[in-house]
Scaffold this motif. Structure first.
Motif, mmCIF file in Angstrom:
data_model
loop_
_atom_site.group_PDB
_atom_site.id
_atom_site.type_symbol
_atom_site.label_atom_id
_atom_site.label_comp_id
_atom_site.label_asym_id
_atom_site.label_seq_id
_atom_site.Cartn_x
_atom_site.Cartn_y
_atom_site.Cartn_z
ATOM 1 N N ARG A 65 0.839 -1.200 0.000
ATOM 2 C CA ARG A 65 0.000 0.000 0.000
ATOM 3 C C ARG A 65 0.874 1.252 0.000
ATOM 4 N N LEU A 66 1.923 1.238 0.819
ATOM 5 C CA LEU A 66 2.842 2.370 0.886
ATOM 6 C C LEU A 66 3.460 2.645 -0.482
ATOM 7 N N CYS A 67 3.940 1.596 -1.130
ATOM 8 C CA CYS A 67 4.573 1.763 -2.445
ATOM 9 C C CYS A 67 3.568 2.228 -3.499
ATOM 10 N N LEU A 68 2.392 1.605 -3.519
ATOM 11 C CA LEU A 68 1.384 1.978 -4.511
ATOM 12 C C LEU A 68 0.861 3.388 -4.292
ATOM 13 N N ASP A 69 0.756 3.806 -3.033
ATOM 14 C CA ASP A 69 0.312 5.179 -2.758
ATOM 15 C C ASP A 69 1.295 6.193 -3.306
ATOM 16 N N ALA A 72 0.855 5.709 -7.478
ATOM 17 C CA ALA A 72 -0.429 6.209 -7.990
ATOM 18 C C ALA A 72 -1.275 6.696 -6.816
ATOM 19 N N PRO A 73 -1.009 7.912 -6.321
ATOM 20 C CA PRO A 73 -1.785 8.410 -5.176
ATOM 21 C C PRO A 73 -3.263 8.582 -5.535
ATOM 22 N N ALA A 74 -4.113 8.440 -4.527
ATOM 23 C CA ALA A 74 -5.548 8.625 -4.729
ATOM 24 C C ALA A 74 -5.793 10.062 -5.178
ATOM 25 N N ARG A 75 -6.673 10.209 -6.155
ATOM 26 C CA ARG A 75 -7.000 11.554 -6.645
ATOM 27 C C ARG A 75 -7.781 12.303 -5.598
ATOM 28 N N LYS A 76 -7.442 13.561 -5.450
ATOM 29 C CA LYS A 76 -8.156 14.409 -4.500
ATOM 30 C C LYS A 76 -9.427 14.964 -5.135
ATOM 31 N N ASP A 77 -9.379 15.156 -6.428
ATOM 32 C CA ASP A 77 -10.552 15.622 -7.153
ATOM 33 C C ASP A 77 -10.401 15.196 -8.610
ATOM 34 N N ALA A 78 -11.435 15.420 -9.349
ATOM 35 C CA ALA A 78 -11.424 15.041 -10.763
ATOM 36 C C ALA A 78 -12.127 16.130 -11.560
#
Length: 144
Positions: A65-69, A72-78
């Protein structure tokens, strides 16, 4: 009571707020514990990164999870896409608000997205209003 920073309780008001002339810590300054941790980690970034990657490749879910974050971090907005009329007057801003409400009702955007867009429209409306007032004041002063 003295603090390590060299300040004392005389630098504060009885309610704990800073007294005049005491601005507190400089903006952006880091907590002592954070500074200590950063000092301990100095020069270890590559080794720690490699260790986290190795753990992730071994199947450690937390390390994955640490590496994937980081990858590809979670989008804050779109971005949102819906029809919004051109805004050049305060009345146009009201029409834009109607379009935003219509987009919510039609399921084109979420209420949270609409609130964000409406905030932008409101800021723009205020800018138009301020610009209009400045023009009017300038015109009135020119008449004198």
């Amino acid at each position: 009571m003295t603090r390590n920073s060299g300040s004392n309780t005389d630098d504060r008001n009885p309610d704990g707020t800073f007294a005049p002339g005491n601005p507190g810590k400089p903006k952006g300054s880091r907590h002592r514990a954070t500074q200590a941790i950063e000092a301990m980690l100095e020069g270890q970034q590559e080794a720690l990164t490699q260790a986290a990657i190795a753990k992730a490749l071994e199947g450690d879910v937390t390390a994955m999870r640490l590496c994937l974050d980081r990858i590809a971090p979670a989008r804050k907005d779109a971005p949102v896409s819906f029809d919004l009329p051109t805004i050049e007057t305060a009345e146009d801003a009201a029409n834009a608000a109607r379009a935003i409400l219509r987009a919510i009702a039609d399921g084109e955007i979420t209420p949270l997205e609409a609130a964000t867009v409406m905030g932008v429209v409101e800021h723009f409306r205020r800018t138009l209003e301020t610009t209009d007032m400045e023009k009017r004041i300038t015109a009135l002063e020119a008449q004198k």
